[in-house]
Write an enzyme that holds these catalytic residues in place. Sequence first.
Site, short mmCIF file in Angstrom:
data_model
loop_
_atom_site.label_atom_id
_atom_site.label_comp_id
_atom_site.label_asym_id
_atom_site.label_seq_id
_atom_site.Cartn_x
_atom_site.Cartn_y
_atom_site.Cartn_z
N ASP A 63 0.88 -1.31 0.02
CA ASP A 63 -0.05 0.13 -0.08
C ASP A 63 0.84 1.27 0.25
O ASP A 63 1.45 1.64 1.16
CB ASP A 63 -1.03 0.21 1.29
N ASP B 215 -2.01 5.81 -5.23
CA ASP B 215 -2.24 5.01 -3.95
C ASP B 215 -2.46 3.53 -4.54
O ASP B 215 -3.70 3.38 -5.12
CB ASP B 215 -3.41 5.36 -3.24
#
Length: 506
Positions: A212, A393
């Site tokens: 992430d 992201d």
Amino acid sequence: MRSTLSLSLCSALLAAAAPLGTAVPTRVPPTASSSSSAAPQGQDLSGATTIRLHRRGSAELTQEDGSIDFGRSLAHLARAHAKYVRGLANFELNTGEAHFLAPSLVDPSLLSSAASSAPVDPPTASQLAKRGDKVFGEGSGRLHGVPPPSAGPVANRRALEKRAVSNPKYIANPKKTAGKTGTVGLTDHDGTLYTGAMSIGTPAKSFVIDFDTGSSDLWVPSSSCNSEACNPHTKYDPSASTSAAIVAGKSLSVTYGDGSSTSGSVYTDTVSIAGLSATKQTFGVATALSSDFANDPYDGLMGMGYQSISTLGAPPLFETLVSQNKVASSKFSFHLADSASELYLGGMNSALFKAGSTKAYPVVSQSYWLLATKANVGGSPVAAVGQFNAIVDTGTSVIVAPTQAARQFWASVPDSGVYGSGYYTYPCASAPDISFSFGSTFGEQWAISPESLNLGKVSSGSDRCVGAIVGADIGINAWILGISFLENVYSTFDQKAHTVSFSDLA
């Protein structure tokens, strides 16, 4: 015409960009490379080993009948909201400054009448801790020596600069790169999440990890957790590792936006990924998980953002690898596709992108991977939206815009329509030409394919599709460029040069 929430205080400072030309070439993402374009599992690529990435099959956003699953989509947005609220709180605790994208700093004139009529102060650190919406609770040591943000208002820059010391452990690598690059293959779970392998401890134990770039912490389940949520997952047993050490005074406590939660302890141990090992890496060990994690295909999560948004008060894993001189460069790259997806540590895998197509863009702030951005429809920038800040992201499935910005963006898309709160539709047979541009000149347009834009039909058999650019309040005044964008490019993140690069897929 109303202004957009995406025009934060910092984006106003960045508005002095060169004007766009009349003929800007549009980068149309080619078909993703086949599995034969990358090395098989374990094969050397200039000193790299390949471990494939996988997508998260339990959380796909399109149902079997081709329609969108709104319940799952909303759950993804709720997790993103909680993540960014935590990240902004961590940034303020770590640096002593509110992040310039924090809702508390937005110009009230940019807010809608509904939002501005009832202003809400952001929660304090103690309030977050009481809510459990902070990864490491009271009594934890905080980060020092964080470099000041490169843009945005700073109330006391001099005091902040006194703490901005360089990392004395960082040593430039004078040796050859062989053995200092690694490729983590990613498993593709229906385009909403990618996972890969990592090992922890001595002897090493393997875990399936979600990578992430929108957060900065590592955690895995504990062997002491015997709930139905923990049992399907691989667990970390500190007593079985000779290199494990508990971190006194810290505890793990995370609550996600959909109500799921994680709690536990904090340890240091040897962590290895793609043959690259970091010693004394700090990470969380979850002794309790909510039922929401029972069906998740990953065991834990590895954040790859900047240390300034970390809740651990310690460098993220890749930063540790750089400071310990374990990787050839400060770059890591993602290739997210239907097959042969991978995370490449220490550089770029030249087999997966077109030579000469790479363009690097400077980050706006050393916190998130944040870029100055413009959105384009039909090859032209959307004037109503203007310039905004966008976070790259890998941990978010879709593209998220502040609600007003999404409304203004879709108003510029021919034959678009409103569908529910924050969702918009378009004719499935004629997907709009949508792209994004970055940096100071916005000279390149990085296109989104029709497949990436389509979240599913509004209902089975309908000729209207739901777009992957969604309007939602996720706790930060920025757009989020998630997997719906990233699966169209080869993306590279450089922690030393502080840039994000995009390349055309091979």
